[in-house]
Structure formats: C-alpha cells, structure tokens
Scaffold this active site. Structure first.
Site: not given
Ligand SMILES: [Zn+2]
Length: 1024
Positions: A373, A263
């Site tokens: 995601d 991320d």
């Molecule tokens: Zn992610």
C-alpha cells in the site's frame, strides 16, 4: 439430474436464486431469514468511560454503571469498557450456537476470563461473538464478559466522508446486544448458494459452466424448504457435486493467504492501532483454532512489539501459531514504510530492526519484502532487499496509476545497481479480497503474465483499518479449491508462491529502475514539519552514531548508547509509516509524530553532547565536530571568548572531532554588496556576480568569463502559487491540471535590503505578500568560499488548497534532470513526449536535483524538501501545500526552511554537488572544549565518488564497528578508506551486519582498499 425441464429464461432463474438468499427481499420466506432463530436480551449491561486505554486488570476494578442499548457514549476515541453478564436461558434450546450481537460504529474487543477472545467491528463483518459452540447441561449457563470499545469505527470518525477530518465530538451507541441462536446449517447453505450465483454471474453467458451452475442453483431452490431443516442435506450435496467436478492440470493456481492490512496510523492515532492489532489478531487466532489449514500473513515488527507489550497472552498464542507455520510474519521491516522519502540508511534500518525482531521473537527470517500500500518504490530497493537477505517483493499499489497501466504482474525488478528481485503484484489489484468468485476470476482475467506465470496471490481479509479474514471467506475459498472452470485455489504461503514463480521464471520480463506511482504526488510536500523532522532526525542520528564511535575509540570507558539509539531509531522508523511521513494522516497523528521528533531531538542532543564530551577535555573554547569525510571550508556561526556571536571559517579534512577555524577577513568575499547586486569569491570559479530584483535573481554569473546561469529575461528564485484542488485524495494528490493555474508572487512588503555587509558573509533580506494571510520573508546568504547561494526562508502560511513553489529558469538545455535518491541518483525526462513522461509532472528527490548539459549545469539543494519538477529548462522546488483532509489544519502556521542554488562548471559529479548537498544538511556541530585540544581526523576516503554514509557500533558484537559506503557518481572505482582507528581486521558484511566468511577486506598502510561498481553499497565490519 433435474426432475423436470426448466424454461430457458436465464434472467428469472438467476434472480430467483438471488432473492432466495437476499437480506432485503422476502426474508419472511427465504433462506436468509432463517439464519438467526430465537433471541433474548442480556441479563445486565454496565459500563464506564475513560479517555485512554488501560489494562484489563485496571479496567476490571472500575465502577461500572448500568446502561441501555441505544444510550450514547463519547466523544470520539474515548474508551468504553463494558461489563456484561449473561444468563443463557434454557428456552434457547440445548444445542444451539449462542452469539452476542453487537452493532453500531464502535470497534470492540471481547474479554473473557481476563484474556482477549474476539474483535468486533461492523465494517469488518464481525458483529458477534460465539458464547458457546455447544450448550450442554454441563456447560455453565452463566457467563461474564468484558467488552472494551473504542468510540471510533474501523476508519476513524471522518465527518461526512471517510478521509474528512475526524469529528472529535461524535457520540456512539451500542445498537444491539442480545443472545441469539445461530443456525449453522443455514449459514453453510447460504454460502453454497452465494458461490453458485456468483459463478453464474462471473462466468457469464459465454461459458457452459455458467449454465451448469445456473441449473444447479435453480434445482437447489426447488429442493430447499427453509422451514424444514431436513431438506438441507440434499440441497448441500447438489452444490457439492458441482464444486467437486475437477479441473485439468493446466489451470491457473491461486495462492490464497489471509491478510489484514493495518495502517500503523492514518485516520486514527497510533494508540488506536495497538487496539486494532489486538482485535484483528485475536480473531485470526480463533479462526486458526477452527481451521487448521488457515494461513495468515502479517507484516510490521512494530505492531508485533505493541501486541507483545499490551496483549502478552495473545502474543504467546501468536508465537505458537508462527511455530506451526500458520501465522506468518512477512516483510522484514519495522513498519511498512514510505518507499520514496526515507533516506537510504533509514531504509536499511527498517530492515535491520524488522528482521532482528522477527528473528529474536519467532526465529524467522523474512525472504520477501511486503509493501502492498505504499506510494511508489525507490530504484535502490532491490539492492537494499538483497543486502537484507530478501529476494522477493510483493505490492499492488501501481494498479492505482492514474495515467499508464503497469505492464506486468509477475516480473523481475532491476534496481539502480543491477540487483534483481522477483516481484509479484496480485492481479486482483487488492490486498483485501473477500474470497469471492469475483476475486479469484479477476486474479486470472487481469493477470498480464498469463501463460508466463501460472501462479498468483489472493490476499483476503478486511484491511487498512484492520479487521482481517472471516470464517465466511474461508468457507467460500474452501468450496472452490478445484472446481472445473475456475482457477485452482489453495491456501498457501509467500514462500510457496514465490518458489513456484521462481521455478517457472524463464519467460518473465524485467522492469528496470524505479516503480513510480502516478498518483499521490502531493505526498512529497504535504505536512512540511513531518518531512523536516524526518530529515533533521536522520542527520542527527547519523552524527550521534559517528561521534559515539569516535568517543568509543578515544575513551574505552565510554558506553556506546546502543539501547537509547535503538529506541530513537525506532521512533524515527515508526514515523516513516506510509501514511505518516507522506502527510496523509489526521491531525492527532501529526501531533504524535512531531512529539516523537522532539523526543529524538532532545534525547539526541544529550547523546551527542555526551559523546563530544568524552572526546576531549572540557574547556570554554569553541570546537566543531564534522561528521562528513571530506574537506569543508564553511562560514560558521561561533562565539568569541567573550561569548559574543561572530563568524568563523572552518578548516577541516575528514571526519573530525575538532575542526579549526579562523575569524580573519582574509577571505575577501564581497567586493561589493547592495540591494541589487553582490560579488562573491568562490573556489575554482573566482568571483561570482549576483543580481537581485525584488528578491528574484536576474543574474548569476562568474565575474570573469564562463557563463550566465539564469535564463534570458527570466527570474530565478521566483515564487509561484497554484490552485491545488485534487479529485478526491486531498492530502495525497496534486493533479496535472494545477499547472495551468500558475501565478507569480510579486507583491513586495519589504524591499531588498542588506543584512550582512561583507567579509565572510553577505546577505540581503526582503518580504513578499502571498495573500492577505500569507507572507514570505527570505534572507539570501552568500558565504565566502561557498559555491552555492542559500535562501533561508520563513513563510507564514494560511492558505486553502494552494501550492507554493519556487522556480529557477536556467540557461541549460537537457532532455533529463537528475535527482538524488537513496544511495545514489537517477534521471527523469524534462520533456513530455509520452504519457509515461508527462505523468511524472511532479516527482520526488532527496537533498539535490541537477540539470546539466556538457560542462555546465545548475543544482538545486534543500534541507527538508522532497518534491521537485524540471520541465524544459525550469527547475522547480515544491515548498508548501494546503490540503484540508484528513487534517483540516495541515501545514497552517510558520515554516522555516533553506534551499540553495548552485551553478557549476563540468558535471555535477566533478563539481561536488553531492558533497555540497550533504554540507547543507549536516551542519558542523559546535561544542565546548579545552583550547589545547588536538584536532583528530578519524575517517576519510580518497575517492570523491565514494561516500562514507554510516559509522556505528556493530549489533551484538563488542569491539567492532560497521561502516557503510556507497558509490555515488554511477561509476566503477577503487577507493581507500583511511582511518586512524586501530583496525585489526576488516570484513565485508551484508546490511544486516552478517559477516561474509570469505570476503576479508585488504588493509594496507594507506587504509582499507575497496572496489565499487556503480551505486554499489558496501558495508564493512571493522574489528578493533
Ligand atoms: Zn496502508
């Protein structure tokens, strides 16, 4: 095969094998207890702390002081540089593998000879660095290492739970630092045992192979003497015999690909992500050196750019392995962005920046979009992907749906305009598998397209916080490449997977429209300032590009600010990452994101000023720049000759750099305004009557004829509060049950009073109390000639787990509401017939939503919001949330935003709702010019259905512009793009600006003629 019969006691045999490799039980006598042999402490440990990352050269010059294992360091996110000197004593033997073992919650990078060599994280199961593979007398026995440690774990430093706000005063310690001898043969056998035990468990009592695995592993325990390595080879070959019994031809094939989801910011700041990339990818390179078949897929050009800047040595190793086809850049975007909130143009730029970076650095063009995601996927993505040379899509997030199970794993996804992409959801429902039997079995068992598609992906490697694959995962997968009873496993690439799926796609189903995630619906609203920053910066960059193109045409010496614009676009694109723009990040990230928006605003204002300056001669007259290609009659705030603020009425057609205006009161807008009612002149309607009651609207109706817009005995502009306590994902989720806690905001602090008394603008203001700590102050603005009424809103917000919305119950009956999305709009139901309908109780949209029946409707416009719902006849705009994790201060403070309501006759298309929403978001920009500047109109389009969205300088091509248009009504139309630019040739091009060699656009004396199908995006290269 077996030396004596065994009793038919499945349970004892299985548990016996389990305990033989347990790291908890019987380690004094089992195999696991033999994994590490002798150990000795390190010769010396010294360290120094610094608040942020510095280069290796700087770090190596610092003053290191001694420390002991167990000493604490901090606070959170501080960088600890460790200087370690090692002497390998001969007592550790002549031929062992030697390891540095490092425990604790610190995330670390080992440096040797000035280069990063290994990432270490406990959560990523990388706690050791192999100092020497084979210690002979020739190998130096004295080694110096630097270890750069960040005072945070793989998932930041949440207090109590992972997503809790970070504890910024946490301390960390190095829990182990020693040299140990690692027993590789024991590791190999442990993997054999573990895989067989898992086969027994996963295949269960119904499968013959499960019993064959059970008796094999039992016999291996019989034969294995942990204290006698000479017994190991016989045991290993028993396991090998089992693994090498092969499948038939029809077995499902699992395409294993290494992956490491990082991320770009989440529970840690952007700064830490740079280190995460370094740590994770250097480990990948080490694995590639030892495992030539190992393939690793890696997305997000921004992360490659970071590594290129911060770890240039590592970056060139990555380039080497990209060339070899092992390290595979995927996705084609700048970051893995949110799939709902970025504008259409932003999504195009994600691909433009991403694909161009991959092409320049690696000579690679990504053929698949990679977004495992992200919290839902816009129905325009298939067309945008196709326009960027992408025909395949991989995600898995819809497996998180709270209500409905998505019916496919491999299918064609058809977008708003009919474009299709081959789509695969890895059936294991994860992008961070571990190569275990459970993972490969799940991939077949849960596959909803079994029999239609015989191939599936398994993405393995620790993810979210980085970490990536381990040697153990590779060893596991290698054991079961073709083992009877299990799916075939091959190391593969996205290209191989998708070409197999494509070759055998005749039976695949098609899903049409958006891929809506039935979870995380709070992310359309959380962190309002990030959303506002995104919207405002999108419009600012749009305007700068157009003004700069106009300047370029007017003044050939003008330098188009290509480099600076790329820098600003990249900042905007970075903040569109799938935990930043959704607002699901920690406060440190919010601070960074808001700072980036501020940079874009400041630098952008200067660029816009430069461009407008180059457009006309300087002076002290007020000029207006219009970046939208249609007629605008709007009340604008201007300054008169004496510098006094006043109002004017703009008069413009098309994209212009000087808009004329008049300040006369010939627009008799308000016949009357009082604290309870107003009368406003609106084009094509006549006069509209508004009636207020403590700030709510009790009536919106044309004065003569036609009809009332507000529902009987209801109030429009009704603020409502809800309790907003989700099940877990605080910043992310608003749950369906919050709707049961509705409370109107009715307490008046300051009653309605008149602010502007008429002429071009009439407005009233009032204040309401939300709670003891929170208030709303609103100015309701009615402008002459404006078909909508604006609500300029200021909220002081200090709530906890509450949700503020505003409602408009309207006199419209329709089964569907319409919402603007990227380059178009779509409909969603207003009823709750099926679970698929009610799961969409909170949805996203961009600048407008509309509820219409035949010949009448009401639109709700906004300048920075994304969350909507329309249930029956009530249109609701979501305004503010108050989650406490992962940012304990999310959305606290002052907020300013504007929304508008627009009743209309006819359809929303005929009533120009789309244009009005653009007008609200793209203000006419005021600048100084000479009073005799001649207005100049640059672009317009002769068909209202077609929106001219973008005008920019072409990449890598002087003297050429790119213009992008789209059909916004959902109709097939012809249109002419009129321009006063000296266009020599016009060519169709794709979204990456690649010219279609055979598609030249037709230029007539009227302009460039174009055909559109519903929601089609058309890009043109204009050669000047
Ligand atoms: Zn992610």
């Amino acid at each position: 095969m077996y030396h004596q019969p065994v009793l038919k006691n499945r349970r004892t045999l299985l548990e016996r094998a389990d305990k033989f490799i347990s790291d908890v039980y019987f380690t004094d006598s089992n195999l696991r207890g033999r994994l590490y042999a002798d150990s000795c402490p390190l010769e010396s440990l010294t360290s120094f702390l610094c608040p942020k990352r510095i280069t290796f050269t700087e770090a190596s010059k610092q003053n290191f002081v001694p420390y002991k294992v167990g000493d604490t360091f901090g606070p959170t996110y501080v960088i600890l540089s460790d200087f370690i000197s090692i002497f390998i004593p001969s007592m550790l033997g002549t031929n062992p593998s030697l390891m540095l073992v490092q425990g604790g919650g610190l995330a670390a990078m080992v440096w040797r000879d000035g280069q990063p060599v290994q990432g270490l994280t406990k959560e990523g199961e990388k706690t050791s660095y192999i100092v020497s593979e084979c210690l002979t007398d020739e190998v130096p026995h004295s080694v110096t290492l630097y270890v750069e440690m960040a005072c945070n774990g793989l998932f930041g430093a949440g207090q109590g739970s992972m997503i809790a706000a970070p504890d910024l005063n946490k301390t960390f310690s190095v829990q182990r630092a020693e040299l140990v001898v690692f027993n590789r043969d024991v590791r190999k056998l442990l993997t054999d045992f573990e895989m067989l035990v898992d086969i027994v468990k996963e295949l269960g009592e119904g499968e013959q192979r499960s019993y064959q695995a059970l008796y094999t592993v039992n016999e291996m325990v019989n034969l294995c003497d942990p204290s006698d390595p000479s017994s190991f080879s016989k045991v290993h070959s028993l396991a090998q015999n089992f693994f090498s019994q092969r499948n038939g031809e029809s077995q499902h094939t699992v395409h294993a690909m290494g992956h490491c989801h990082i991320d770009s910011a989440w529970l840690w700041p952007y700064e830490e992500t740079i280190r995460k990339c370094g740590r994770s990818w250097v480990t990948v390179i080490r694995l590639m050196e030892k495992n030539p078949e190992f393939v690793f897929t890696c997305s997000q050009a921004q992360q490659f750019q970071w590594v290129k800047s911060w770890y240039p040595g590592l970056f060139s190793q990555i380039q080497h392995y990209v060339k070899k086809g092992q390290f595979i850049p995927v996705g084609g975007t700048w970051v893995e962005m949110d799939g709902n909130l970025p504008s259409g143009e932003s999504m195009v730029r994600q691909f433009l920046e991403g694909q161009r970076f991959f092409s320049q650095e690696f000579g690679i063009h990504c053929k698949e979009f990679w977004l495992p995601d992200t919290f839902g996927y816009s129905a325009q993505l298939p067309q945008i992907m196709n326009g960027c040379g992408i025909s395949n899509f991989l995600t898995q997030k819809l497996s998180w749906n709270l209500v409905n199970t998505f019916p496919h794993n491999t299918f064609f996804w058809e977008g708003l305009d009919g474009s299709k992409v081959l789509t695969h959801f890895p059936p294991g429902n994860s992008y961070e598998m571990k190569g275990k039997i459970e993972d490969v079995m799940k991939t077949v068992k849960q596959n909803k397209d079994k029999g239609r598609a015989n191939h599936s992906a398994v993405l393995f490697g620790f993810g979210d916080g980085g970490g990536g694959p381990t040697q153990l995962m590779l060893d596991r997968l290698r054991r079961v490449q073709d083992t009877d009873g299990l799916p075939k496993v091959k190391m593969s690439t996205p290209a191989r997977l998708f070409s197999q799926l494509q070759a055998d796609s005749a039976l695949l189903c098609t899903w049409t429209g958006e891929l809506f995630l039935e979870l995380h619906n709070g992310t359309y609203t959380t962190q309002a300032q990030i959303k506002q920053g995104n919207r405002q910066c999108e419009t600012l960059l749009h305007d700068i590009e157009i003004a700069s193109c106009l300047a370029l045409c007017q003044d050939r010496t003008f330098q188009y600010p290509a480099e600076k614009l790329q820098e600003l676009w990249r900042l905007l694109l970075l903040n569109q990452f799938h935990d930043v723009i959704p607002g699901s990040c920690i406060e440190m990230v919010v601070e960074d994101a808001l700072r980036y928006y501020e940079d874009i605003r400041n630098d952008g204002a200067a660029l816009l000023n430069d461009a407008c300056g180059a457009l006309g001669s300087k002076g002290d007259a007020a000029g207006l720049f219009n970046s939208l290609p249609w007629e605008r009659h709007e009340v604008v705030q201007i300054q008169d000759g004496a510098g006094k603020p006043g109002l004017g009425m703009s008069d413009t057609y098309g994209i212009r750099y000087v808009v004329t205006f008049q300040t006369t009161t010939s627009y008799l807008m308000l016949c009357a305004i009082s604290a309870t009612a107003a009368l406003v002149q609106v084009p094509s309607v006549g006069f509209v009557y508004y009636s207020f009651n403590t700030g709510t609207l009790t009536s919106v109706a044309p004065f003569v004829g036609f009809r009332e817009a507000i529902s009987d005995s209801s109030h429009g502009n009704q603020f409502v509060m809800f309790d907003d306590v989700p099940l877990y994902w605080d910043a992310w989720d608003v749950m369906d049950y919050h709707l049961q806690t509705r409370k109107p905001v009715e307490q008046v602090v300051q009653p309605v009073h008149v602010v502007s008394s008429g002429g071009l603008r009439g407005s009233v203001s009032f204040s309401l109390r939300i709670s003891e700590k929170s208030t709303i102050t609103q100015e309701i603005i009615m402008d002459a000639m404006c078909p909508y009424i604006k609500f300029s809103t200021e909220v002081k917000w200090a709530e906890s787990h509450k949700f503020l919305k505003v409602e408009f119950p309207v006199r419209v009956h329709s089964p569907n509401g319409t919402y603007e999305i990227q380059f178009g709009h779509l409909q969603r139901p207003t009823h709750r017939n099926t679970s698929w309908d009610w799961a969409r109780f909170e949805v996203w949209g961009h600048k407008w939503a509309d509820l219409s029946e035949h010949n009448f409707g009401v639109a709700l416009l906004n300048d920075s919001k994304y969350g909507y719902s329309v249930h029956k006849n009530t249109m609701t705009l979501s305004l503010l949330r108050a989650p406490k994790a992962p940012d304990a201060n999310a959305d606290m403070g002052m907020h300013h935003f504007t929304y508008a309501v627009m009743p209309h006759s006819g359809s929303f298309q005929d009533a120009s709702v789309i244009q009005c929403a653009y007008n609200l978001n793209f203000p006419l920009r005021l600048f100084q010019c000479s009073p005799d500047t001649v207005p100049w109109s640059a672009f317009s389009v002769n068909n209202e259905a077609v929106i001219l969205e973008t005008i920019k300088q072409a990449e890598d091509r002087n003297g050429a512009l790119v213009v992008r248009l789209y059909e916004s009504h959902g109709s097939s139309v012809n249109a002419t793009l009129c321009t006063s630019f000296p266009v020599k040739e016009a060519w169709h091009c794709d979204l990456l600006e690649k010219q279609h060699p055979t598609q030249q656009a037709h230029i007539t004396s009227e302009g460039i003629t174009l055909n559109f199908s519903p929601f089609q995006i058309v890009s043109l290269l204009l050669i000047l």
